[in-house]
Design an enzyme around this catalytic site. Structure first.
Site, PDB file in Angstrom:
ATOM      1  N   HIS A 136       3.147  -6.928   4.204  1.00  0.00           N
ATOM      2  CA  HIS A 136       1.771  -6.472   4.466  1.00  0.00           C
ATOM      3  C   HIS A 136       1.391  -6.747   5.921  1.00  0.00           C
ATOM      4  O   HIS A 136       2.058  -7.505   6.628  1.00  0.00           O
ATOM      5  CB  HIS A 136       0.779  -7.202   3.551  1.00  0.00           C
ATOM      6  CG  HIS A 136       0.777  -6.695   2.139  1.00  0.00           C
ATOM      7  ND1 HIS A 136      -0.248  -5.968   1.608  1.00  0.00           N
ATOM      8  CD2 HIS A 136       1.720  -6.808   1.165  1.00  0.00           C
ATOM      9  CE1 HIS A 136       0.034  -5.654   0.356  1.00  0.00           C
ATOM     10  NE2 HIS A 136       1.230  -6.148   0.058  1.00  0.00           N
TER      11      HIS A 136
ATOM     12  N   HIS B 167       0.842  -1.207   0.000  1.00  0.00           N
ATOM     13  CA  HIS B 167       0.000   0.000   0.000  1.00  0.00           C
ATOM     14  C   HIS B 167       0.882   1.264   0.000  1.00  0.00           C
ATOM     15  O   HIS B 167       2.058   1.198  -0.311  1.00  0.00           O
ATOM     16  CB  HIS B 167      -0.996  -0.052   1.159  1.00  0.00           C
ATOM     17  CG  HIS B 167      -1.778  -1.336   1.177  1.00  0.00           C
ATOM     18  ND1 HIS B 167      -2.896  -1.544   0.396  1.00  0.00           N
ATOM     19  CD2 HIS B 167      -1.571  -2.511   1.837  1.00  0.00           C
ATOM     20  CE1 HIS B 167      -3.355  -2.778   0.599  1.00  0.00           C
ATOM     21  NE2 HIS B 167      -2.567  -3.381   1.465  1.00  0.00           N
TER      22      HIS B 167
ATOM     23  N   GLU C 155       2.222 -11.549   5.443  1.00  0.00           N
ATOM     24  CA  GLU C 155       1.217 -10.866   6.267  1.00  0.00           C
ATOM     25  C   GLU C 155       1.678 -11.065   7.706  1.00  0.00           C
ATOM     26  O   GLU C 155       1.516 -12.129   8.293  1.00  0.00           O
ATOM     27  CB  GLU C 155      -0.178 -11.468   6.050  1.00  0.00           C
ATOM     28  CG  GLU C 155      -0.738 -11.253   4.652  1.00  0.00           C
ATOM     29  CD  GLU C 155      -1.376  -9.873   4.448  1.00  0.00           C
ATOM     30  OE1 GLU C 155      -1.216  -8.992   5.321  1.00  0.00           O
ATOM     31  OE2 GLU C 155      -2.031  -9.693   3.401  1.00  0.00           O
TER      32      GLU C 155
END
Lengths: 680, 167
Positions: free
Chosen positions: A567, A491, A629
């Site tokens: 992430h 992001h 993640e």
């Protein structure tokens, strides 16, 4: 001659028989509306404080039928947090209630499936042109909305309709479900043993008292008060002495879950505030659409991101056009229907002086700027104008309302664009802004591709993204630089990623990535980051494809040996936690295995394992690629860890150590370990 | 006598025509209900529940749309599951060859606020549901009427048809 007559006669009967059989085999068609007699006068419906009118009502045997594309039905469903799925030509219409029950209609069939149970509707729904007509009374009942006669009008009154009680150890969890998003005011003092909540705008079909077999609470008493048009339901909890109460996450704004613990038992959750709604303990699911029904934080919009990239108009994206504004006043409210041609994003704000406006962009006005008289007691004026945004330079159309008093303004999509419904007085004033998109059949993603943004390679991986002339300098083949690792902080810029517990994903991924870069450089690797500041990698206002492909291009263009995307996970339930490592291509499994082994061994999070998943950035990079993640932002425990430098450093060390187990910068390029299943 | 024979013969033909029409109309492809899948909260395990079909709405296109709408709505509210975001709708569904193309909209078309975990579970359940229907092996996802690489702010690649082997 007689024989011919006999044959002709039998042939006639046969044809008649076949026709009759075919008619019998064909689904029963709805009769023309109103054909059976005089059309009854339209019912005067009141809902959520204002008159609810339908544009094209029809009647079957005196029962109201509403069209699936009716603006009134759209408003009714939006208020209930319900949705409707229908495609012209299809035989099914599926309405999903706010509490996730489905109400399924089949055209020509009076049987309605309500959460798996069959009910018989007053008449079978039917198609008329491109729309379907539904039996409104049956739909309302299935949505927990009662029809209450009140003088000459019929009040559509949402009901508190379900109460579930369950034990979690010594803690009792009571979940209330209603027809509409639940708002409450606590009428007991903080710390009282007997919590008392007043749910506003909703009545109740629940029994007046319920005995609960819990150690912390012995029962609840429920009383419906107020008038038919302004109902309130008061729920009193008969808690044990010194019992404590907390709001715990529910799966819908239409449900509120209260946990009750006996003395001495620790209670997780949010203390019950003096006033609130389900969103206090519900993880936001998307952009807020209603100015007072949800307190979901407005996502960061493109206009707030650095404006270094090309604008949509510069990229060839055609602005939408506001082609018409229609006002539909009611006794104490107003609906403003905006006809919009083309895809557009919208962003609304409520100002402190009872002004409210929505900006549509990119959009132009097909009419002159104007001040439209309203003839409404709720809204003094509606003004429409077009201008160019001072920061983003996008053509923008603003629709501004001057409210007579603080009002709830609901924004919802219609088949023709958007509608703004100004409703009853707003006593919560919880939300002051929101955003969304009107797709108009196409997403704002069809942007003309431009060269991706590439950072120059430096020993420490530094360097801000620049728009390198990619197409004039063909990238080297991937995997040609044995010392190079590309780190992709997930992001960034206009895309914040997940936001929970006071944390923002894009900030954490960048923090971890910088730590990882330092460690890898120490160990002899060349490192390049897809971004090392808070920016979009492709540029502001890029399409999703351009943004994701730009990240892959950084690795592919530089001939990276490895690609690591960082992430932070999240979910609508705060209960999930843990660390997961994803790979997609078979040549990436070895890297995933090595990195995850180190993470699982060193992190205090739950080991959620290695998973194969077709995520864009690990599919379209040529080098072995993984996506880590690291933890769940939405889990209070994981979030607490993510707030510490020690944890972020441990993540970076774990990934760096895993990379070291898998490869060395001194080693030449060689084939990589494959997935155990052979993979792709 | 010949007249009676002629009547009987024509009646027989009519019955045969009727039976053929019925069998063509329904194709006997779907029973009284279909299985709809959801992903359990572990993100890996799938479970199913059944929804009833209307007797006269069992053609492939209608059932594909119905299955899509049910999968998007998710299991009954008391079931803990990975669910599509509240407000997601099924806009259309059609079947071409062995690929079902489904168009989703509503809140799913907005920027996501949850992570890759949810995306994977949501689409896995949808793909399992549709590929459980006879003749469907792959599912092409569209959002708001267009093919997209991922959901806005998403992770999972959607611009190619998804199959059960995508997971």
């Amino acid at each position: 001659m007689n024989r011919l007559r006999a044959l002709a006669g039998s042939a006639f009967f046969a044809v008649a028989f076949v026709c009759a059989a075919l008619v019998a085999a064909t689904p029963a068609r709805a009769q023309a509306v109103g054909a059976s007699g005089v059309m009854p006068s339209p019912a005067d419906y009141w809902f959520a404080g204002t008159r609810l009118s339908f544009a094209r009502p029809q009647y079957r045997g005196g029962r109201l039928a509403v069209a699936t594309d009716d603006l009134g039905l759209a408003r009714f469903l939006a208020k209930l947090n319900a949705t409707l799925s229908y495609e012209p030509g299809q035989k099914y219409v599926v309405v999903t209630a706010g509490d996730r029950r489905t109400i399924s209609f089949a055209l020509g069939d009076a049987h309605v499936q309500v959460a798996g149970a069959t009910q018989i509707a007053g008449f079978a729904p039917y198609a008329a042109g491109a729309v379907a007509y539904l039996p409104f009374a049956d739909l309302a009942r299935a949505l927990y909305v009662d029809q209450i006669p009140d003088g000459d009008a019929t009040v559509l009154q949402p009901q508190l309709a379900a109460l579930d009680a369950r034990q979690a150890g010594r803690v009792t969890i009571l979940t209330f479900r209603g027809a509409s998003p639940l708002h409450f005011k606590r009428s007991s003092a903080e710390g009282d043993d007997h919590l008392m909540l007043a749910f506003t705008g909703i009545s109740s079909t629940l029994e007046r008292s319920r005995t609960i077999a819990g150690s912390a609470v012995s029962g609840v008493t429920i009383a419906a008060t107020g008038s038919p048009r302004n109902p309130t339901t008061v729920v009193a909890f008969d808690g044990a002495p010194n019992a404590t109460y907390a709001l715990v996450p529910s799966d819908s704004p239409n449900a509120i879950a209260i946990a009750v613990a006996p003395p001495g038992v620790a209670l997780a959750g949010t203390p019950v505030p003096a006033a609130g709604d389900a969103s206090v303990a519900t993880i936001p699911l998307g952009p807020a659409a209603t100015s007072a029904s949800s307190s979901a934080p407005a996502p960061v919009v493109a206009a707030t991101a650095p404006q270094s990239g090309p604008t949509p108009t510069a990229l060839g994206l055609q602005p939408a056009t506001l082609t018409g504004v229609e006002l539909d006043p009611s006794d104490d409210g107003l609906t403003v229907a905006l006809a919009i041609a083309g895809p557009v994003t919208y962003e609304w704000h409520r100002l402190s002086d009872d002004r409210w406006y929505v900006d549509l962009k990119p959009a132009t006005l097909a009419m002159d700027a104007q001040d439209i008289p309203t003839r409404s007691a709720a809204v003094q004026s509606v003004r429409v104008k077009g201008f160019v945004g001072p920061n983003d330079h996008l053509p923008t159309v603003r629709v501004a309302l001057s409210l007579a008093s603080p009002r709830i303004v609901t924004v919802f999509a219609t088949p023709n664009g958007l509608a703004l419904a100004v409703d009853r007085l707003d006593d919560l004033a919880a939300v002051r802004s929101g955003t969304g998109e009107v797709a108009g059949g196409k997403l704002v993603a069809s942007i003309v591709p431009l060269p991706p943004v590439v950072s120059p390679i430096t020993a420490d991986g530094g360097g801000a993204p620049t728009a390198a002339p990619w197409k004039f300098a063909p990238p080297p083949a991937a995997g040609t630089n044995a010392r190079l690792i590309v780190i992709d902080p997930g992001h960034g810029g206009s895309d914040p990623g997940s936001q929970h517990n006071g944390l923002t994903e894009k900030d954490l991924t960048l923090d971890i990535s910088k730590r990882l870069r330092a460690l890898l450089v120490e160990r002899g690797w060349l490192v390049k980051m897809t971004r090392d500041t808070d920016v979009d990698v492709f540029g502001a206002n890029a399409s999703d494809r351009d943004e994701l492909q730009a990240r892959c291009d950084v690795a592919n263009g530089a001939g990276a040996r490895l690609f690591i995307s960082v992430h932070i996970n999240s979910f609508t339930s705060s209960g999930l936690n843990g660390t997961t490592t994803y790979y997609y291509k078979s040549d990436s499994y070895g890297l995933a295995d090595a990195v995850h082994a180190r993470l699982a061994a060193s992190l205090p999070t739950v080991d959620d394992g290695i998973r194969k998943e077709n995520f864009y950035v690990i599919h379209h990079t040529t080098a072995p690629a993984i996506l880590v993640e690291t933890a769940f932002l939405s889990n209070p425990g994981d979030a607490k860890l993510l707030k510490t430098d020690a944890f972020l450093q441990k993540v970076a060390v774990g990934i760096a150590s895993g990379v070291g187990d898998y490869a060395s910068p001194a080693q030449p390029l060689s084939s990589n370990a494959s997935a155990p299943d052979g993979g792709n | 006598m010949r007249t009676l024979r002629a009547i009987a013969g024509v009646a027989l033909l009519a019955v045969i025509a009727f039976v053929l029409y019925r069998s063509f109309h329904h194709r006997a492809r779907f029973g009284d209900s279909i299985a709809v899948y959801y992903t359990k909260i572990d993100g890996r395990t799938l479970a199913e529940w059944n929804v009833s079909l209307s007797p006269d709405a069992r053609d492939a296109k209608s059932v594909a749309f119905y299955a899509t709408a049910q999968a998007v709505a998710g299991p009954p509210p008391d079931t803990t599951a990975v669910r599509f975001p509240s407000g997601t709708i099924a806009r259309s569904a059609h079947v071409s060859g062995s690929t079902a193309t489904v168009d989703l909209g509503g809140s799913l078309a907005h920027e996501r606020s949850d992570g890759s975990f949810a995306e994977s579970g949501e689409f896995k359940a949808l793909v399992w549901t549709l590929t459980a229907l006879p003749g469907i092996d792959a599912v092409q996802i569209e959002i708001g009427g267009a093919r997209v690489p991922t959901l806005p702010g998403g992770h999972l690649e959607l611009d190619e048809p998804l199959t059960r082997s995508s997971w």
